[in-house]
Scaffold this motif. Structure first.
Motif, mmCIF file in Angstrom:
data_model
loop_
_atom_site.group_PDB
_atom_site.id
_atom_site.type_symbol
_atom_site.label_atom_id
_atom_site.label_comp_id
_atom_site.label_asym_id
_atom_site.label_seq_id
_atom_site.Cartn_x
_atom_site.Cartn_y
_atom_site.Cartn_z
ATOM 1 N N THR A 93 0.822 -1.211 0.000
ATOM 2 C CA THR A 93 0.000 0.000 0.000
ATOM 3 C C THR A 93 0.857 1.263 0.000
ATOM 4 O OG1 THR A 93 -0.137 -0.053 2.417
ATOM 5 C CG2 THR A 93 -1.882 -1.164 1.190
ATOM 6 N N THR A 94 2.160 1.104 0.247
ATOM 7 C CA THR A 94 3.073 2.251 0.256
ATOM 8 C C THR A 94 3.791 2.437 -1.081
ATOM 9 O OG1 THR A 94 4.774 0.802 1.184
ATOM 10 C CG2 THR A 94 3.467 2.107 2.738
ATOM 11 N N ASN A 151 -4.721 5.595 -1.622
ATOM 12 C CA ASN A 151 -3.342 5.416 -2.069
ATOM 13 C C ASN A 151 -3.304 4.844 -3.478
ATOM 14 O OD1 ASN A 151 -3.576 2.475 -1.761
ATOM 15 N ND2 ASN A 151 -3.402 2.863 0.437
ATOM 16 N N MET A 287 1.856 8.318 14.225
ATOM 17 C CA MET A 287 1.705 7.808 12.875
ATOM 18 C C MET A 287 2.706 8.494 11.954
ATOM 19 S SD MET A 287 -1.753 7.800 10.530
ATOM 20 C CE MET A 287 -2.660 6.991 11.861
ATOM 21 N N LEU A 291 1.599 8.544 6.183
ATOM 22 C CA LEU A 291 0.297 7.874 6.256
ATOM 23 C C LEU A 291 -0.852 8.838 6.522
ATOM 24 C CD1 LEU A 291 1.014 4.553 8.205
ATOM 25 C CD2 LEU A 291 0.631 4.867 5.754
ATOM 26 N N HIS A 292 -0.547 10.065 6.881
ATOM 27 C CA HIS A 292 -1.619 11.026 7.137
ATOM 28 C C HIS A 292 -2.419 11.257 5.861
ATOM 29 C CE1 HIS A 292 -0.732 12.127 11.267
ATOM 30 N NE2 HIS A 292 0.542 12.148 10.966
ATOM 31 N N ARG A 294 -3.906 8.945 4.329
ATOM 32 C CA ARG A 294 -3.901 7.684 3.580
ATOM 33 C C ARG A 294 -4.291 6.505 4.475
ATOM 34 N NH1 ARG A 294 -0.451 7.572 -1.071
ATOM 35 N NH2 ARG A 294 0.383 9.608 -1.606
ATOM 36 N N TYR A 295 -4.733 6.763 5.675
ATOM 37 C CA TYR A 295 -4.949 5.728 6.681
ATOM 38 C C TYR A 295 -6.443 5.507 6.887
ATOM 39 C CZ TYR A 295 -4.429 3.285 11.169
ATOM 40 O OH TYR A 295 -4.483 2.382 12.187
#
Length: 337
Positions: A93-94, A151, A287, A291-292, A294-295
């Motif tokens: 996912t990254t 994402n 976090m 990821l901010h 995108r979570y």
């Protein structure tokens, strides 16, 4: 194999192709076909990039292994498989390389669908709950157009789902097809995924090595720390769904594959520590900035469509799935299924 009413459900004749067959879900599909269905005419397709990933295949029985770039020449050689189970993808996912995601998660999948449609071969593929984005439009597997993934990975999967639906509208389809929107899958054979492995795997290793579990603080006022919610599904249940639709070819569609019950990350941490007979010591960490925005703070599969299609088996609770994973795999010297 037997269906859920005790009647015989026939798997397709001919070799079964499993792309991503050395990955977590793909190798567990092979496990199910070997052990529950006594099928070893499997063609495993993958592109091994992790040094230990070959171990996912050590206990599997299969007739051939192909690199992903060898699959289409093999298909064009005149061999007609009984089905293609397409679990192969870039699953991180990254991943930020959109061109790479488009090549392997979208274009490769398109080519496989088109080949199966031309040659009348059943096609089952992995989609993802990442397609739902922040959940603003719910988690209903009948809803597609308004979804906005968070994402690039989720977008690549969503794009293929939308393309499939256009093919269906134009009646350009394999004779039987299914897409599976997998929610948070955890369980054996995920070890090569490292950072992308499930939180169950991370919690186990952290409590074993440090005595503490590290969980993200919440960055939203409506969620307390550790109370972020996900639909965690044990991999053995996930592959049961795939095998069911492989054998029951009267219904096609895109289906959620989750338990239908969201649980907190704190619940997960407690389940893991209970199996290790340790005190639940949690360390809260910020976090990562990446990821901010995108979570996902909440996911929960709607199961109405899956149940209406005839899949009636229960799903393991989080506690039961974690217990099987920890006690029968993670605490053994050889954790592979």
């Amino acid at each position: 194999m037997l269906n859920q009413n005790g009647r015989t459900a026939k798997l397709p004749d001919g070799p079964i192709v499993i792309t991503g067959g050395a990955g977590m879900i793909g190798s567990m599909v092979a496990w199910h076909l070997n052990d529950a269905c006594d099928r070893d005419d499997l063609i495993i397709v993958d592109h091994l990039q992790h040094s230990d990933q070959w171990q996912n295949l050590c206990r599997r029985r299969y007739s051939d292994y192909l690199d992903r770039d060898q699959l289409f020449p093999w298909l064009q050689s005149g061999v007609k498989p009984g089905a293609v189970i397409h679990m192969g993808a870039i699953s991180a996912t990254t991943e930020r390389d959109v061109n790479l995601l488009m090549q392997y998660n979208f274009k490769y999948s398109q080519a496989l669908w088109q080949w199966c449609a031309r040659n009348e071969v059943p096609f089952l593929y992995a989609s993802s709950a990442a397609t739902y984005g922040d959940g603003a439009h719910g988690y209903d597997d009948n809803v597609f157009d308004p979804l906005r993934p968070l994402n690039e990975y989720g977008y690549s999967k969503h794009l293929f789902d939308l393309w499939v639906l256009r093919q269906v509208a134009q009646r350009v389809t394999p004779p039987h097809w299914c897409g599976f929107k997998f929610f948070n899958v955890y369980g054996p054979n995920e070890y090569h995924k490292q950072d992308m492995a499930s939180m169950t795997w991370h919690c186990f290793r952290q409590i074993r090595d440090t005595g503490k579990i590290r969980l993200f603080r919440s960055a939203r006022a409506d969620y307390a720390d550790g109370m972020q919610l996900r639909d965690f599904i044990y991999v053995k249940d996930a592959v049961d769904v795939v095998a069911h639709f492989l054998a029951h070819r009267h219904t096609s569609g895109i289906f959620n594959v989750g338990t239908g019950k969201a649980r907190t990350f704190r619940d997960l941490a407690l389940a893991v520590t209970h199996c290790q007979e340790r005190d639940p010591a949690i360390e809260w960490i910020d976090m990562p900035a990446g990821l901010h925005g995108r979570y996902q703070y909440f996911t929960q599969a709607s199961l109405a469509k899956l149940r209406d299609a005839g899949y009636t088996a229960p799903f393991r609770s989080l506690e039961d799935g974690v217990a099987d994973y920890v006690r029968h795999y993670l605490t053994h010297p050889d954790p592979y299924c």
